[in-house]
Write an enzyme that holds these catalytic residues in place. Structure first.
Site, mmCIF file in Angstrom:
data_model
loop_
_atom_site.group_PDB
_atom_site.id
_atom_site.type_symbol
_atom_site.label_atom_id
_atom_site.label_comp_id
_atom_site.label_asym_id
_atom_site.label_seq_id
_atom_site.Cartn_x
_atom_site.Cartn_y
_atom_site.Cartn_z
ATOM 1 N N HIS A 52 -16.787 18.823 19.105
ATOM 2 C CA HIS A 52 -16.471 18.478 17.708
ATOM 3 C C HIS A 52 -15.124 17.753 17.573
ATOM 4 O O HIS A 52 -14.392 17.991 16.617
ATOM 5 C CB HIS A 52 -16.498 19.748 16.837
ATOM 6 C CG HIS A 52 -15.471 20.780 17.194
ATOM 7 N ND1 HIS A 52 -15.688 22.135 17.070
ATOM 8 C CD2 HIS A 52 -14.204 20.682 17.661
ATOM 9 C CE1 HIS A 52 -14.613 22.804 17.430
ATOM 10 N NE2 HIS A 52 -13.692 21.945 17.801
ATOM 11 N N HIS A 88 -9.886 25.038 12.011
ATOM 12 C CA HIS A 88 -8.639 24.580 12.651
ATOM 13 C C HIS A 88 -7.496 24.519 11.642
ATOM 14 O O HIS A 88 -6.846 23.489 11.487
ATOM 15 C CB HIS A 88 -8.831 23.206 13.278
ATOM 16 C CG HIS A 88 -9.850 23.133 14.372
ATOM 17 N ND1 HIS A 88 -11.204 23.243 14.156
ATOM 18 C CD2 HIS A 88 -9.708 22.954 15.710
ATOM 19 C CE1 HIS A 88 -11.853 23.121 15.311
ATOM 20 N NE2 HIS A 88 -10.971 22.949 16.261
ATOM 21 N N HIS A 102 -11.281 22.063 27.601
ATOM 22 C CA HIS A 102 -10.160 21.221 27.163
ATOM 23 C C HIS A 102 -8.924 22.037 26.865
ATOM 24 O O HIS A 102 -8.998 23.220 26.544
ATOM 25 C CB HIS A 102 -10.524 20.316 25.981
ATOM 26 C CG HIS A 102 -10.884 20.958 24.663
ATOM 27 N ND1 HIS A 102 -11.917 21.853 24.509
ATOM 28 C CD2 HIS A 102 -10.364 20.783 23.409
ATOM 29 C CE1 HIS A 102 -12.023 22.179 23.226
ATOM 30 N NE2 HIS A 102 -11.087 21.558 22.538
ATOM 31 N N GLU A 151 -13.329 27.581 22.823
ATOM 32 C CA GLU A 151 -14.318 27.269 21.782
ATOM 33 C C GLU A 151 -15.747 27.474 22.289
ATOM 34 O O GLU A 151 -16.689 27.522 21.496
ATOM 35 C CB GLU A 151 -14.138 25.825 21.291
ATOM 36 C CG GLU A 151 -12.858 25.653 20.485
ATOM 37 C CD GLU A 151 -12.597 24.223 20.042
ATOM 38 O OE1 GLU A 151 -11.704 24.023 19.203
ATOM 39 O OE2 GLU A 151 -13.280 23.289 20.532
HETATM 40 C C1 DHB Z 1 -9.530 17.673 20.329
HETATM 41 C C2 DHB Z 1 -10.551 18.596 20.625
HETATM 42 C C3 DHB Z 1 -10.852 19.621 19.735
HETATM 43 O O1 DHB Z 1 -11.805 20.579 19.947
HETATM 44 C C4 DHB Z 1 -10.165 19.720 18.533
HETATM 45 O O2 DHB Z 1 -10.518 20.695 17.673
HETATM 46 C C5 DHB Z 1 -9.139 18.832 18.237
HETATM 47 C C6 DHB Z 1 -8.823 17.797 19.134
HETATM 48 C C7 DHB Z 1 -9.199 16.552 21.261
HETATM 49 O O3 DHB Z 1 -9.644 16.514 22.411
HETATM 50 O O4 DHB Z 1 -8.481 15.626 20.816
HETATM 51 FE FE FE Z 2 -11.667 22.205 18.337
#
Ligand code: DHB
Ligand code: FE
Length: 284
Positions: A12, A59, A192, A239
């Protein structure tokens, strides 16, 4: 009776929303990522869900670090998008289904969960970007139940708790008396990390394992504790809990319709998984 027809897990990332708004789908950076979505849209076109129940994390739009529910369920007639800080265009308003939301809340309380019920709720990129990827032209008839899990502020709910939470939501849907086709979604991930010394961290081997296990043995993923998940998948890779919770809602056999993986989009290993729930009894 309401029937869960399938599952879609998808990343997302806010940059996806910006790319959609700027029509960058064919740019070299974006093409392979966006090329992953038409098979999911084709499956939706053939199967036409009436309702999406989406597990995701907020968020900082509704809940900031000062007040952080572990689980929250939207129970509003509609959900407006607002900017949580990424400067994305506003993707509009989504139709709710308060009666089904309250039915889910009642089942969750019966099953000894204590979610926050939200009769007002805004939706951020974790809700709108997946919706835009799957229904680029919108779908005003589609009703939605947004379910928020804290993957942001420790202590986080365990993977096992999230899976059981999803099972409870699945039970609620199964006992809804109206004929409805329900799609379950989990958004976020996969691996990530946005900040700190390991910013940019991605773990492709673990992501592949997740795609495999979400399909065929989701309970295997519930054995990781959240600290281990941070170590293996990155601080925001947790997540994955949204995918695990969502998968808890599907019982019985599933078939993989489609999957896609692209590294990186922004700082994230972008993944898509479409599962179709198989009928429990053979057709007559
Ligand atoms: C990114 C990934 C995310 O899940 C998010 O909520 C905000 C930013 C990213 O990789 O930039
Ligand atoms: Fe996110």
């Amino acid at each position: 009776m309401a029937q869960i027809i399938g599952y879609i897990g998808t990343s997302h990332i806010p940059a996806i929303g910006a790319a959609i708004a700027a029509h960058r789908q064919q740019d070299p950076y974006w093409k392979h990522f966006f090329d992953g979505y038409p098979p999911a849209r084709q499956w939706l076109e053939s199967n036409k869900p009436d309702v999406v129940v989406m597990f995701y994390n907020d968020h900082g739009l509704n809940f900031f670090l000062d007040k952080m529910p572990t689980f929250a369920v939207g129970a509003a007639a509609q959900y407006a998008n607002a900017d949580e800080g990424w400067g994305l265009p506003n993707f509009g308003t989504y139709r709710g289904y308060p009666e089904l939301s309250w039915h889910i809340l009642e089942q969750l309380l019966d099953d000894e969960f204590d979610p926050v019920s939200c009769q007002e709720m805004l939706v951020d990129h974790a809700f709108t970007v997946p919706m835009k990827l799957l229904w680029p032209d919108g779908n005003p008839d589609l009703r939605t139940v947004p379910i928020v899990i804290n993957t942001v502020q420790h202590p986080l709910p365990s993977a096992r708790r999230c899976f059981k939470f999803g099972q409870s939501v699945g039970r609620a849907i199964a006992s809804w008396p109206e004929r409805l086709k329900v799609l379950i979604m989990g958004t976020g991930g996969l691996s990530h990390q946005l900040d700190g010394q390991r910013a940019g961290f991605i773990n492709k081997a673990f992501d592949m394992l997740c795609l495999e296990q979400i399909e065929s043995q989701p309970e295997a993923l519930t054995h990781y504790d959240t600290t281990e998940l941070v170590r293996i998948a990155g601080t925001q890779g947790v997540e994955l809990l949204n995918w695990i919770a969502a998968r808890g809602a599907l019982e019985g056999q599933v078939r993989r319709v489609h999957s896609h993986y692209h590294v990186p989009i922004s700082n994230t290993a972008a993944a898509l998984l479409v599962l179709e729930r198989q009928p429990t009894t053979a057709p007559a």
